[in-house]
Design an enzyme around this catalytic site. Structure first.
Site, mmCIF file in Angstrom:
data_model
loop_
_atom_site.group_PDB
_atom_site.id
_atom_site.type_symbol
_atom_site.label_atom_id
_atom_site.label_comp_id
_atom_site.label_asym_id
_atom_site.label_seq_id
_atom_site.Cartn_x
_atom_site.Cartn_y
_atom_site.Cartn_z
ATOM 1 N N LEU A 13 1.093 -1.569 -0.105
ATOM 2 C CA LEU A 13 0.277 0.270 -0.324
ATOM 3 C C LEU A 13 1.007 1.387 0.163
ATOM 4 C CD1 LEU A 13 -2.303 -1.012 2.831
ATOM 5 C CD2 LEU A 13 -2.708 -1.140 0.066
ATOM 6 N N ALA A 14 0.389 2.278 -0.423
ATOM 7 C CA ALA A 14 1.025 3.457 -0.410
ATOM 8 C C ALA A 14 2.160 3.458 0.969
ATOM 9 C CB ALA A 14 0.301 4.924 -0.488
ATOM 10 N N GLU A 15 1.047 4.158 1.942
ATOM 11 C CA GLU A 15 1.613 3.442 3.473
ATOM 12 C C GLU A 15 1.863 2.723 4.553
ATOM 13 O OE1 GLU A 15 3.901 6.139 4.101
ATOM 14 O OE2 GLU A 15 3.518 7.750 2.563
ATOM 15 N N THR A 16 2.470 1.653 4.995
ATOM 16 C CA THR A 16 1.980 0.757 6.277
ATOM 17 C C THR A 16 2.790 1.676 7.889
ATOM 18 O OG1 THR A 16 2.174 -0.606 4.836
ATOM 19 C CG2 THR A 16 2.571 -0.755 7.369
#
Length: 261
Positions: free
Chosen positions: A44-47
């Protein structure tokens, strides 16, 4: 070990819009290589990784390829996890990060984050920027992390199909593109960051730390209704408070489970 994990759509009030983030709860941070591998696996774009810190939490953010110093949508998602799943009676949480202490308040159906503003300064458009975007900038500025490029119309921003390989060769980690708003918004934007492993970020809190003071100077006001015009799209309420900005948005839960790490 098994790690509790949530996936949350941030800066939206409907599922499958906004920006999805993974939020993972740890007793303590794992080695950097392990955190990076988990973020790459989540893809995902960020974790966001949360570790309890008294009544607060420590917070770190990873894209699939790098750790970043600030991430708005994954902070919003982390606040929703804390205040809707871990401690539903809470109305405020403080996250301690490399960008300092970040406070998030729950107000009605939105979360309001208090982040450091990112002032910008004018620059000459770097060689190759116009070709990379496929559009000629009205002006370009930088917040030292990204280029911020003004286009004439919201339609131009919405129609952009940039050359990601060319953007990746620029001497900043990302490019924010913005224009005066349409459909009732004060301004619209998009954010491209292939150098961070995110060709286009769907909705970007960090970009609005620069967009808010930028548009405050241009429009002579401090409160904005903004839209990030990615394919998923997302709405952000923005307010300039001196050297800080407030960014407000909703969150929708998509998934809860456990990860084996």
């Amino acid at each position: 070990m098994r790690v509790p994990m949530f996936q949350v759509d941030a800066f939206t009030n409907r599922r499958f819009a906004g920006n999805p983030a993974a939020v993972m709860l740890l007793d303590d941070f794992l080695e950097d290589a392990a955190l990076q591998a988990i973020a790459a696996e989540n893809n995902l774009a960020e974790t966001a990784f949360l570790v309890p810190y008294g009544d607060d939490y420590r917070l770190r953010w990873f894209t699939p390829t790098v750790e970043v110093p600030l991430c708005g949508h994954a902070t919003l998602a982390s606040a929703a996890v804390v205040m809707e799943r871990l401690s539903p009676q809470r109305r405020r949480v403080v996250f301690h990060s490399t960008s300092g202490a970040l406070t998030v308040d729950r107000r009605s159906d939105v979360y309001v984050m208090n982040f450091p503003a990112r002032p910008t300064e004018p620059v000459e458009p770097p060689p190759g920027l116009t070709e990379a975007l496929g559009a000629r900038p009205v002006e370009a500025v930088t917040d030292h992390f990204n280029y911020l490029v003004l286009l004439e119309t919201a339609g131009q921003v919405r129609r952009l199909a940039p050359d990601m390989a060319a953007i990746n060769r620029l001497d900043r980690t990302g490019v924010i593109v913005t224009a005066p708003g349409d459909d009732g918004y004060d301004f619209v934007s998009r954010y491209f960051a292939p150098a961070k492993g995110i060709p286009e970020d769907p909705v970007t809190g960090g970009a609005h730390c620069a967009l808010t003071p930028y548009w405050a100077e241009r429009l002579g006001k401090t409160d904005f209704r903004a839209f990030q015009a990615s394919r998923r799209g997302g709405e952000i309420g923005c307010r300039l408070l001196g050297e800080r900005v407030e960014l407000a948005g909703g969150c929708v839960f998509y998934h809860k489970g456990q990860a084996e790490v």
